[in-house]
Design an enzyme around this catalytic site. Structure first.
Site, PDB file in Angstrom:
ATOM      1  N   GLU B  60       0.809  -1.230   0.000  1.00 41.80           N
ATOM      2  CA  GLU B  60       0.000   0.000   0.000  1.00 41.80           C
ATOM      3  C   GLU B  60       0.834   1.269   0.000  1.00 41.80           C
ATOM      4  OE1 GLU B  60      -0.837  -2.623   1.874  1.00 41.80           O
ATOM      5  OE2 GLU B  60      -2.876  -3.151   1.268  1.00 41.80           O
ATOM      6  N   HIS B 129      -9.599  -4.948  10.522  1.00 45.56           N
ATOM      7  CA  HIS B 129     -10.264  -4.790   9.225  1.00 45.56           C
ATOM      8  C   HIS B 129     -11.583  -4.032   9.324  1.00 45.56           C
ATOM      9  CE1 HIS B 129      -7.311  -7.695   8.025  1.00 45.56           C
ATOM     10  NE2 HIS B 129      -7.785  -7.834   6.806  1.00 45.56           N
TER      11      HIS B 129
END
Lengths: 358, 330
Positions: B60, B129
């Site tokens: 990322e 998450h």
């Protein structure tokens, strides 16, 4: 750390150097003198309390930025970290706007909003000036991505220090650059110390830092940065790889900074010896080495060289006067340059509330 | 009118913008050949090919930073975070680079980039998450932040986000991806397309007794609570959907509160410095004399996301919680 150049003449004969005109060589001498004088004057007025924040000086490393900038064509770009004054002047930014930025003045290159670590000149393909160690390397990868996406023949030179090579973002950049075959050249300016920690105390590596490129199936090279001829010869090879094959390169350039990590680095004569610093200044100084070449070649006399240096000194002093006499930004400018849409008074910039002080 | 899922509506927005502007490029983990981890980008790689739809490694910081760098050169990357929760590993690239390079360059640079992906709890995937970082992203001047609550808004807002010249953090919801709403064909629209400007809130249900101010999935929670309150308690709720967190349409909020005299701010943030905190402060400042009750807030219960499905359900705002809070105001 700099090693003794063993065969400097070989690099002078490289096609990219053999084709240089006297004017180009003198221009490069002027560039490196200007970078050094600019920073010496900046240091003087930093110590006099004219500036805030940090001042990371590039003195001793000038040949690297100047050599690389001298190779840039229309679609070649540059991005670096916080030791960014040298690169800025090398790509053609003016001393006035750079000095005024240090003073936090309205006339600064970033209107006083960036400071020493954040110089930018997109019109000169110069994308900063970034404060977080290694954080600029994905951006450099993105510049190369943009060039390739647009179908332009160019490259992005992304500079970093030897202290940045252990940042995750750098390794991610290496992988992306190799994977996507991007025309980026990562240039580690290895001055031997990541702040006060020597290379051996901060990095694990095989023969040198650049050899880490092997893990990413990327071309790499380590070389000495004290001689502009060598810098230009090696970097040109990487530029051609980028232009012709759209492939990245990792370069490691041995260089040396005479001053501390920043001016605030009070220990810089403790983690290394005074003798080490003096040896570099005496034997490896990039300005002396380049002047030596030009005098030997008959391109320049010592007297002319002195004139160039004096002119650079005067220019830097004048830049300090310019900065000192420039106005500070107006507090109303705090809200400028936050949003493009607001600055340009577009419909999107006037819809909804963008700022929340009351 | 045809009905379209939230994910399909987003896909239409991408498809239309890919066709409109050759600088638009979609990037992210599994967005191309795999058709998207949540199938939002399904079919786009087959149609647009390798140049426009790009699979990235799980990296990322690297690929978001690469997108930011490309955007400085005028590319318009639409970057998928498989989960917005992964923003933490790209923090420096998002905040310092996308968010601040314009300012630090004195306005010489801008980053026309969209970062998008689901940002929601409620799917039993644990605390790592389940982040809802719209409050965090909106707290950085330079950033824009969008949280659509339905398919119609998702499509219109995505088109505005892609055309915007500032970095836009676009937060979707895995819970909403499969749900359907009415979304007109372009041919049915006067302008020939569905485009919703950023910074314009939407009153999703008109009412007179209390304003429920919300965004993202919580808007649907509020609509259900409003139905219950109307049918079972005779209380008329107005539901204001912020749609965009920054820029924020405060006027629509204030208009509603001046009409109903009561406000409950509902979102799925943790309560400390939630979006609701900002809205409550603004209402208190600008509508103090109009209020018949203190501004109330409902967020998720103040602990990391619980995994156990029945417990996590209770951790996030659900209609009964909103109903109880509203009843307590009368």
């Amino acid at each position: 750390m700099a090693k003794t150049a063993t065969a400097p003449l070989k690099y002078a004969d490289a096609p990219i150097n053999a084709s240089m005109t006297a004017e180009q060589k003198i221009k490069l001498y002027t560039d490196i003198c200007r970078i050094r004088r600019f920073e010496q004057i900046a240091l003087k007025f930093y110590n006099a309390g004219k500036m805030g924040g940090f001042l990371h000086l590039y003195i001793g490393q000038e040949s690297v930025a100047a050599g690389c900038a001298s190779l840039m064509g229309e679609n070649d770009h540059m991005i670096t970290a916080y030791r960014d004054h040298g690169h800025a002047l090398a790509v053609g930014m003016g001393m006035n706007e750079c000095m005024a930025e240090l003073y936090g003045k309205k006339t600064g290159c970033s209107k006083g909003k960036g400071g020493s670590m954040h110089y930018f000149a997109p019109d000169k393909n110069y994308w900063g000036g970034h404060g977080i160690v290694g954080g600029q390397t994905p951006l450099g990868t993105g510049l190369a991505f943009g060039l390739k996406y647009k179908g332009l023949t160019g490259c992005a030179m992304a500079f970093l220090g030897d202290g940045a090579v252990n940042q995750g973002a750098f390794h991610e950049s290496l992988n992306l650059a190799a994977l996507f075959e991007l025309p980026v050249i990562f240039i580690i300016e290895n001055n031997g110390y990541s702040m006060g920690t020597s290379q051996k105390r901060s990095s694990a590596y095989p023969s040198c830092l650049a050899e880490r490129a092997v893990a990413y199936d990327m071309a790499w090279e380590q070389f000495n940065g004290e001689d502009i001829y060598e810098v230009r010869a090696k970097v040109q090879t990487a530029i051609e790889r980028a232009h012709k094959q759209s492939k990245p390169t990792l370069l490691e350039v041995a260089t040396y900074r005479y001053t501390g990590h920043s001016v605030a680095d009070a220990n810089h004569k403790k983690y290394r010896t005074k003798e080490e610093i003096e040896r570099y200044e005496k034997e490896h100084d990039p300005i002396n080495i380049w002047r030596g070449h030009l005098v030997r070649e008959g391109v320049l006399t010592e007297a002319q060289a002195k004139e160039i240096d004096q002119a650079a000194f005067k220019e830097a002093e004048a830049a300090a006067d310019f900065a000192d006499s420039s106005p500070y930004p107006d507090p109303s400018e705090i809200f400028d340059d936050v949003y493009w849409e607001v600055d340009n008074q577009t419909e999107a910039g006037q819809t909804g509330r963008h700022f929340f002080n009351d | 009118m045809r009905r379209l899922s939230y994910r399909h509506a987003l896909r239409e927005a991408f498809d239309e913008e890919l066709a409109r502007d050759p600088m638009v490029v979609l990037m992210g983990e599994e967005v191309a050949q795999y058709n998207g981890a949540y199938k939002v980008t399904e079919g786009l790689w087959a149609k647009w090919g390798d140049k426009r739809i790009i699979d990235t490694p799980i990296s990322e910081a690297g690929f978001i930073g690469m997108g930011v760098g490309a955007s400085m050169l005028g590319i318009r990357p639409v970057m998928e975070l498989m989960f917005w929760s992964f923003y933490t590993v790209a923090w420096d690239q998002i905040i310092n680079n996308a968010g601040m390079v314009r300012y630090m360059s004195g306005g010489l640079i801008n980053c026309p980039i969209v970062l998008r992906g689901p940002a929601n709890g409620g799917t039993n995937v644990g605390a790592t998450h389940s982040h809802t970082p719209e409050n965090i992203m909106a707290s950085f001047p330079g950033m824009k932040c969008v949280c659509p609550s339905n398919a119609y808004d998702a499509k219109g807002l995505m088109k505005a986000a892609i055309r915007d010249n500032d970095p836009v953090m676009f937060m979707e919801s895995t819970v909403l991806y499969g749900q359907e709403w009415e979304v007109p064909e372009n041919s049915e629209l006067p302008d020939g397309e569905l485009f919703i400007p950023l910074g314009v809130a939407d009153v999703k249900r008109e009412g007179t007794d209390v304003s429920l101010i919300s965004h993202g999935r919580a808007v649907n929670t509020c609509l259900e609570a409003a139905r219950i309150l109307e049918e079972e308690h005779g209380i008329s709720c107005e539901v204001v959907d912020l749609r965009t967190i920054r820029p924020l349409d405060e006027e629509t909020i204030f208009e509603s509160v001046r009409k109903t005299h009561r406000a409950v701010c509902v979102d799925e943030n943790k309560p400390f410095c939630a979006v609701s905190s900002q809205i409550a402060a603004s209402i208190s400042l600008h509508c103090f004399d109009d209020l018949d009750a203190p501004v109330q807030r409902i967020g998720s219960l103040d602990a990391p996301a619980f995994y156990s499905p029945p417990i996590e359900k209770l951790q996030l705002p659900y209609p009964d919680v909103v109903v109880a809070k509203v009843l307590g105001m009368f």
